[in-house]
Design a protein around this motif. Structure first.
Motif, PDB file in Angstrom:
ATOM      1  N   GLU A  84       0.951  -1.213  -0.461  1.00 32.32           N
ATOM      2  CA  GLU A  84      -0.098   0.072  -0.172  1.00 32.32           C
ATOM      3  C   GLU A  84       0.959   1.239  -0.736  1.00 32.32           C
ATOM      4  O   GLU A  84       0.789   2.327  -0.067  1.00 32.32           O
ATOM      5  CB  GLU A  84      -0.632   0.058   1.428  1.00 32.32           C
ATOM      6  N   ARG A  85       1.908   1.099   0.804  1.00 31.35           N
ATOM      7  CA  ARG A  85       2.332   2.321   0.645  1.00 31.35           C
ATOM      8  C   ARG A  85       4.000   2.281   0.144  1.00 31.35           C
ATOM      9  O   ARG A  85       4.860   3.229  -0.417  1.00 31.35           O
ATOM     10  CB  ARG A  85       4.051   2.116   2.313  1.00 31.35           C
ATOM     11  N   ASP A  86       4.052   1.374  -1.081  1.00 31.45           N
ATOM     12  CA  ASP A  86       5.462   1.574  -1.811  1.00 31.45           C
ATOM     13  C   ASP A  86       6.395   0.960  -1.477  1.00 31.45           C
ATOM     14  O   ASP A  86       7.399   1.633  -1.648  1.00 31.45           O
ATOM     15  CB  ASP A  86       5.293   2.730  -2.960  1.00 31.45           C
ATOM     16  N   ALA A  87       6.689   0.693  -0.455  1.00 31.44           N
ATOM     17  CA  ALA A  87       7.661   0.402   0.723  1.00 31.44           C
ATOM     18  C   ALA A  87       8.446  -0.657   0.046  1.00 31.44           C
ATOM     19  O   ALA A  87       7.845  -1.841   0.228  1.00 31.44           O
ATOM     20  CB  ALA A  87       7.240   0.508   2.029  1.00 31.44           C
ATOM     21  N   VAL A  88      10.213  -0.876   0.142  1.00 31.95           N
ATOM     22  CA  VAL A  88      10.892  -1.993  -0.129  1.00 31.95           C
ATOM     23  C   VAL A  88      11.361  -1.721   1.574  1.00 31.95           C
ATOM     24  O   VAL A  88      11.619  -0.944   2.715  1.00 31.95           O
ATOM     25  CB  VAL A  88      11.594  -2.105  -0.849  1.00 31.95           C
ATOM     26  N   ILE A  89      11.207  -3.413   2.251  1.00 31.47           N
ATOM     27  CA  ILE A  89      11.559  -3.533   3.468  1.00 31.47           C
ATOM     28  C   ILE A  89      13.483  -4.485   4.004  1.00 31.47           C
ATOM     29  O   ILE A  89      13.721  -5.378   2.783  1.00 31.47           O
ATOM     30  CB  ILE A  89      10.449  -4.035   4.786  1.00 31.47           C
ATOM     31  N   LEU A  90      14.121  -3.104   4.588  1.00 28.58           N
ATOM     32  CA  LEU A  90      15.169  -3.869   4.570  1.00 28.58           C
ATOM     33  C   LEU A  90      15.795  -3.902   5.806  1.00 28.58           C
ATOM     34  O   LEU A  90      14.923  -3.535   6.809  1.00 28.58           O
ATOM     35  CB  LEU A  90      16.517  -2.739   3.729  1.00 28.58           C
ATOM     36  N   ALA A  91      16.101  -5.031   5.992  1.00 26.60           N
ATOM     37  CA  ALA A  91      17.135  -6.340   7.078  1.00 26.60           C
ATOM     38  C   ALA A  91      18.264  -6.568   7.200  1.00 26.60           C
ATOM     39  O   ALA A  91      18.427  -6.707   6.436  1.00 26.60           O
ATOM     40  CB  ALA A  91      15.669  -7.011   7.603  1.00 26.60           C
ATOM     41  N   HIS A  92      19.196  -5.578   8.427  1.00 27.46           N
ATOM     42  CA  HIS A  92      20.061  -6.000   9.146  1.00 27.46           C
ATOM     43  C   HIS A  92      20.137  -7.176   8.984  1.00 27.46           C
ATOM     44  O   HIS A  92      19.447  -8.332   9.959  1.00 27.46           O
ATOM     45  CB  HIS A  92      20.677  -5.182   9.648  1.00 27.46           C
ATOM     46  N   ASN A  93      21.643  -8.267   9.141  1.00 30.39           N
ATOM     47  CA  ASN A  93      21.534  -9.959   9.725  1.00 30.39           C
ATOM     48  C   ASN A  93      21.667  -9.779  10.935  1.00 30.39           C
ATOM     49  O   ASN A  93      21.445 -10.600  11.390  1.00 30.39           O
ATOM     50  CB  ASN A  93      23.160  -9.656   8.795  1.00 30.39           C
ATOM     51  N   TYR A  94      21.711  -9.197  12.319  1.00 30.31           N
ATOM     52  CA  TYR A  94      21.668  -8.944  12.809  1.00 30.31           C
ATOM     53  C   TYR A  94      19.909  -8.874  14.543  1.00 30.31           C
ATOM     54  O   TYR A  94      19.749  -8.157  14.875  1.00 30.31           O
ATOM     55  CB  TYR A  94      22.371  -7.628  14.006  1.00 30.31           C
ATOM     56  N   GLN A  95      19.296  -8.587  12.607  1.00 32.45           N
ATOM     57  CA  GLN A  95      17.906  -8.281  13.610  1.00 32.45           C
ATOM     58  C   GLN A  95      17.439  -9.652  13.866  1.00 32.45           C
ATOM     59  O   GLN A  95      17.707 -11.332  13.120  1.00 32.45           O
ATOM     60  CB  GLN A  95      16.822  -7.777  12.176  1.00 32.45           C
ATOM     61  N   GLU A  96      16.513  -9.460  14.620  1.00 32.35           N
ATOM     62  CA  GLU A  96      15.313 -10.617  15.514  1.00 32.35           C
ATOM     63  C   GLU A  96      14.897 -11.439  13.539  1.00 32.35           C
ATOM     64  O   GLU A  96      14.944 -10.925  13.109  1.00 32.35           O
ATOM     65  CB  GLU A  96      14.347 -10.401  15.463  1.00 32.35           C
ATOM     66  N   PRO A  97      15.590 -12.932  13.902  1.00 34.44           N
ATOM     67  CA  PRO A  97      14.918 -13.859  12.814  1.00 34.44           C
ATOM     68  C   PRO A  97      13.281 -13.917  11.756  1.00 34.44           C
ATOM     69  O   PRO A  97      13.218 -13.745  11.130  1.00 34.44           O
ATOM     70  CB  PRO A  97      15.059 -15.015  13.644  1.00 34.44           C
ATOM     71  N   ALA A  98      12.362 -12.993  13.219  1.00 36.50           N
ATOM     72  CA  ALA A  98      10.506 -12.710  12.387  1.00 36.50           C
ATOM     73  C   ALA A  98      10.650 -11.506  11.579  1.00 36.50           C
ATOM     74  O   ALA A  98      10.154 -12.021  10.313  1.00 36.50           O
ATOM     75  CB  ALA A  98       9.867 -12.515  13.319  1.00 36.50           C
ATOM     76  N   ILE A  99      11.759 -10.552  11.614  1.00 36.11           N
ATOM     77  CA  ILE A  99      11.990  -9.578  11.121  1.00 36.11           C
ATOM     78  C   ILE A  99      12.901  -9.984   9.604  1.00 36.11           C
ATOM     79  O   ILE A  99      12.339  -9.386   8.398  1.00 36.11           O
ATOM     80  CB  ILE A  99      12.627  -8.356  12.130  1.00 36.11           C
ATOM     81  N   GLN A 100      14.081 -10.377   9.721  1.00 31.80           N
ATOM     82  CA  GLN A 100      14.667 -10.790   8.675  1.00 31.80           C
ATOM     83  C   GLN A 100      14.094 -11.236   7.359  1.00 31.80           C
ATOM     84  O   GLN A 100      13.765 -10.942   6.581  1.00 31.80           O
ATOM     85  CB  GLN A 100      16.095 -11.392   8.851  1.00 31.80           C
ATOM     86  N   ASP A 101      12.823 -12.371   7.844  1.00 23.95           N
ATOM     87  CA  ASP A 101      12.086 -13.486   7.699  1.00 23.95           C
ATOM     88  C   ASP A 101      10.475 -12.380   6.687  1.00 23.95           C
ATOM     89  O   ASP A 101      10.251 -13.022   5.296  1.00 23.95           O
ATOM     90  CB  ASP A 101      11.520 -14.811   8.588  1.00 23.95           C
ATOM     91  N   VAL A 102      10.364 -11.666   7.338  1.00 19.54           N
ATOM     92  CA  VAL A 102       9.278 -10.824   6.444  1.00 19.54           C
ATOM     93  C   VAL A 102      10.210  -9.504   5.321  1.00 19.54           C
ATOM     94  O   VAL A 102       9.269  -8.763   5.110  1.00 19.54           O
ATOM     95  CB  VAL A 102       8.659 -10.072   8.012  1.00 19.54           C
ATOM     96  N   ALA A 103      11.074  -9.214   5.330  1.00 18.10           N
ATOM     97  CA  ALA A 103      12.045  -8.083   4.692  1.00 18.10           C
ATOM     98  C   ALA A 103      12.147  -8.515   3.815  1.00 18.10           C
ATOM     99  O   ALA A 103      11.813  -9.817   2.947  1.00 18.10           O
ATOM    100  CB  ALA A 103      13.031  -8.239   5.618  1.00 18.10           C
ATOM    101  N   ASP A 104      11.863  -7.854   2.442  1.00 15.12           N
ATOM    102  CA  ASP A 104      12.110  -7.894   0.887  1.00 15.12           C
ATOM    103  C   ASP A 104      13.957  -8.526   1.499  1.00 15.12           C
ATOM    104  O   ASP A 104      14.686  -9.047  -0.169  1.00 15.12           O
ATOM    105  CB  ASP A 104      12.748  -6.922  -0.174  1.00 15.12           C
ATOM    106  N   HIS A 105      14.506  -7.858   1.341  1.00 17.60           N
ATOM    107  CA  HIS A 105      16.225  -7.136   1.695  1.00 17.60           C
ATOM    108  C   HIS A 105      16.908  -8.132   3.139  1.00 17.60           C
ATOM    109  O   HIS A 105      16.599  -6.804   3.747  1.00 17.60           O
ATOM    110  CB  HIS A 105      17.102  -7.154   0.824  1.00 17.60           C
ATOM    111  N   VAL A 106      17.407  -8.958   3.138  1.00 18.68           N
ATOM    112  CA  VAL A 106      18.315  -9.651   3.850  1.00 18.68           C
ATOM    113  C   VAL A 106      19.903  -8.894   3.546  1.00 18.68           C
ATOM    114  O   VAL A 106      20.327  -8.978   3.033  1.00 18.68           O
ATOM    115  CB  VAL A 106      18.481 -10.825   5.045  1.00 18.68           C
ATOM    116  N   GLY A 107      20.305  -8.433   4.985  1.00 18.43           N
ATOM    117  CA  GLY A 107      22.048  -7.846   4.311  1.00 18.43           C
ATOM    118  C   GLY A 107      22.845  -7.567   5.490  1.00 18.43           C
ATOM    119  O   GLY A 107      22.150  -7.326   6.253  1.00 18.43           O
ATOM    120  N   ASP A 108      24.154  -7.761   4.980  1.00 18.62           N
ATOM    121  CA  ASP A 108      25.497  -5.959   5.517  1.00 18.62           C
ATOM    122  C   ASP A 108      25.155  -4.977   5.594  1.00 18.62           C
ATOM    123  O   ASP A 108      24.380  -4.209   4.585  1.00 18.62           O
ATOM    124  CB  ASP A 108      26.353  -7.002   5.229  1.00 18.62           C
ATOM    125  N   SER A 109      25.808  -4.355   6.221  1.00 21.68           N
ATOM    126  CA  SER A 109      25.757  -2.424   5.547  1.00 21.68           C
ATOM    127  C   SER A 109      25.554  -2.248   4.336  1.00 21.68           C
ATOM    128  O   SER A 109      25.016  -1.765   3.737  1.00 21.68           O
ATOM    129  CB  SER A 109      26.420  -1.754   7.110  1.00 21.68           C
TER     130      SER A 109
END
Ligand code: 13P
Ligand code: SF4
Length: 317
Positions: free
Chosen positions: A17-42
């Protein structure tokens, strides 16, 4: 009749709805990593932030990372689920302190780790991450003195890898990585002498790992000093039964995903970053619903800080 949807579905719906991409750093909680579009290092996340078509970037990480995304995409809306997610390492130096340090070394090239505020990046010549710090320093002519900030352990790693002795290092540290000690590492290796050892260069034990390997207390061929992205690459090819991991424990989630043959164990199971863990599913939903917290930076800072980040992003392209 209405069907209840999960919080993950709600996040995906709100992101669309917001036209948003969700980025998550490798140190996020697993549940946040799993819902993100991309997981990675800085570094990987900075590159994605620079190239995304989405009009909003939601950064599940810490404040300096969201600021970096804003620097690279100043016309986009950049949100972080809570602006309280800071970084103890970034807090070890401010722009006034850097100006004073530069005044003592007027000929030096200033290399700032991305774990710094935008105001500090604005005073730097080029940024680096733990993935490309050695490459960035090697791109600077050998006769130019360097001020490297703010992490003393990453700075020592860069000195060792480049063989340069004209690098002055700021004595900052990350409380999480500094807390992963040589004693922790030695005890874990003694308990599991056949294990592979993956160590982030921000760790208090990184220098000791090299030293221990040198005197034969660690298997040098099985000791790897790596950024979080480097850890993932190495993990993919491991065949060992166990690997000991010296970094923030959120990293274990991605390592376990890429290699199910090897058991990945933390060198210090208490090495959890409370700032990274401030991002929760509830705050992510609030962020997408209410558009908060939005990253806003003074235009005069953006202009100068962006140059330092763009120079980094261009190296190794
Ligand atoms: P990476 O640069 O490997 O992502 O790790 C940096 C870090 O410590 C983030 O807090
Ligand atoms: Fe900062 Fe350390 Fe947390 Fe990384 S792990 S965000 S360097 S405090």
């Amino acid at each position: 009749m209405t069907t209840a949807i999960s919080w993950q579905e709600e996040i995906r719906r709100l992101a669309q709805e917001r036209d948003a991409v969700i980025l998550a750093h490798n140190y996020q909680e697993p549940a946040i990593q799993d819902v993100a579009d991309h997981v990675g290092d800085s570094l990987a996340l900075s590159r994605i932030a620079a190239s995304t078509d989405a009009s909003t970037i939601v950064f599940c990480g810490v404040h300096f990372m969201a600021e970096t995304a804003k620097l690279l995409s100043p016309d986009k809306t950049v949100l972080i689920p809570t602006a309280q997610a800071g970084c103890s390492l970034a807090d070890t130096i401010d722009a006034d302190q850097l100006r004073a340090w530069k005044a003592e070394h007027p000929d030096a090239v200033v290399v700032a780790y991305v774990n710094t505020s935008a105001a500090v990046k604005a005073e730097a010549d080029v940024c680096c991450t733990s993935s490309n710090a050695v490459e960035v320093v090697n791109s600077i002519p050998a006769d130019r003195p360097i001020l490297f900030l703010p992490d003393q352990f990453l700075g020592a790693h860069v000195r060792r890898q480049t063989g340069r002795d004209n690098i002055e290092v700021w004595m900052g540290e990350c409380h999480v990585h500094a807390g992963i000690s040589a004693a922790d590492l030695r005890a874990q290796v003694a308990a599991d002498p056949e294990a592979e050892v993956l160590v982030h260069p921000e760790c208090g034990c990184a220098s000791s790992a090299i030293w221990l390997a040198g005197v034969g207390d660690l298997p040098s061929e099985r000791t790897h000093i790596l950024s979080t992205a480097g850890m993932l690459d190495t993990a993919r090819g491991l065949t060992a039964k166990t690997a000991l991991v010296a970094t923030e424990i959120g990293m274990l989630h991605q390592l376990r995903k890429v290699n199910q043959r090897t058991t990945f164990l933390p060198v210090n199971p208490k090495a959890s970053c409370r700032f990274m863990k401030m991002i929760t599913p509830e705050l992510l939903v609030r962020c997408l619903r209410q558009g908060r917290d939005e990253i806003q930076l003074p235009p005069e800072v953006v202009e100068r800080a962006r140059r330092s980040v763009e120079r980094m992003v261009a190296i190794g392209k």
